[in-house]
Design a protein around this motif. Structure first.
Motif, short mmCIF file in Angstrom:
data_model
loop_
_atom_site.label_atom_id
_atom_site.label_comp_id
_atom_site.label_asym_id
_atom_site.label_seq_id
_atom_site.Cartn_x
_atom_site.Cartn_y
_atom_site.Cartn_z
N TRP A 106 92.69 4.45 -5.23
CA TRP A 106 93.51 4.08 -6.39
C TRP A 106 93.50 2.57 -6.61
O TRP A 106 93.44 2.10 -7.75
CB TRP A 106 94.94 4.59 -6.19
CG TRP A 106 95.81 4.45 -7.41
CD1 TRP A 106 96.72 3.46 -7.66
CD2 TRP A 106 95.81 5.30 -8.56
NE1 TRP A 106 97.31 3.65 -8.89
CE2 TRP A 106 96.77 4.78 -9.46
CE3 TRP A 106 95.11 6.45 -8.90
CZ2 TRP A 106 97.03 5.37 -10.69
CZ3 TRP A 106 95.38 7.04 -10.13
CH2 TRP A 106 96.32 6.51 -11.01
N GLN A 110 92.19 0.57 -9.90
CA GLN A 110 93.00 -0.44 -10.58
C GLN A 110 92.22 -1.74 -10.75
O GLN A 110 92.30 -2.39 -11.79
CB GLN A 110 94.28 -0.70 -9.77
CG GLN A 110 95.19 -1.75 -10.40
CD GLN A 110 96.50 -1.89 -9.67
OE1 GLN A 110 97.41 -1.09 -9.84
NE2 GLN A 110 96.61 -2.91 -8.83
N VAL A 115 92.95 2.21 -14.25
CA VAL A 115 94.34 2.68 -14.20
C VAL A 115 95.29 1.49 -14.23
O VAL A 115 94.89 0.36 -13.95
CB VAL A 115 94.61 3.53 -12.93
CG1 VAL A 115 93.77 4.80 -12.93
CG2 VAL A 115 94.35 2.72 -11.66
N CYS A 131 100.28 1.18 -2.07
CA CYS A 131 99.07 1.91 -1.65
C CYS A 131 98.66 1.54 -0.23
O CYS A 131 98.26 2.42 0.56
CB CYS A 131 97.93 1.65 -2.63
SG CYS A 131 98.14 2.44 -4.23
#
Length: 201
Positions: A106, A110, A115, A131
């Motif tokens: 993730w 990013q 995202v 995260c």
């Protein structure tokens, strides 16, 4: 001692599996965590540390894509089909290792701008920190479960040694095979006539 598939993976093909599945991802993740803390304290969104943070975030995320793909296709699916999980300990160890990589993926998404586009620098930094924390939690669960002996929940490996009911005391005390030699020697002495044990001159 029986091993989980997690520990078996790390122990095989030394030292390469340990480097590939433990050393490289841990070094990248720890670099990400340390630079994350520096940026949180200094609020410096430029310079060498900031770019090292971005690089390690992208690198570890992409790296875990490969690791997760490998483990799912070469371990999780075949083991599940064969029904060869070594109790719930084994399942927890392998699954949490895979889950630990998802927050890092993730972060990489990013950094590529795929995202969290609406967030500002601080917002993205907070996502980074969350995260990294998730990775550390699940990663440590995987390590702890992976180091456990699955036999504590009843798993019996294929090479488990079981004593036969007729085993004698000498064989138990001498697992190297000398038990049989002692038994034969005692039998010989028992069968020898008393008058032949010595020589008369």
């Amino acid at each position: 001692m029986n091993m989980t598939h997690y520990m078996e993976l790390l122990a095989a093909n030394q030292p390469w599996n340990l480097i590939i599945f433990m050393a490289i991802p841990i070094v990248l993740a720890e670099t990400l965590a340390i630079t994350e803390l520096y940026i949180l304290f200094t609020r410096k969104f430029d310079g060498a540390v900031y770019y090292l943070n971005r690089f390690s975030g992208i690198a570890v995320g992409l790296y875990f894509v490969g690791i997760i793909y490998y483990i799912v296709t070469n371990a999780i699916i075949p083991i599940t089909k064969a029904g060869e999980w070594r109790t719930v300990i084994d399942v927890i160890a392998v699954s949490t290792y895979v889950i630990a990589g998802l927050p890092l993926i993730w972060i990489a998404l990013q950094e590529f701008g795929l995202v969290n586009r609406a967030l500002d620098q601080m917002g993205r930094l907070k996502i980074h920190a969350i995260c990294v924390a998730l990775f550390l939690v699940f990663g440590h669960i995987a390590m702890i479960a992976g180091m456990l002996d699955p036999s504590i929940l009843g798993y019996k490996g294929p090479g488990a040694h079981q004593m036969s009911p007729g085993a004698n005391d000498h064989e138990f005390c001498h697992p190297d095979g000398h038990g049989d030699m002692l038994k034969d020697d005692q039998q010989m002495k028992k069968n020898m006539p008393m008058n032949k044990q010595g020589h008369n001159h």
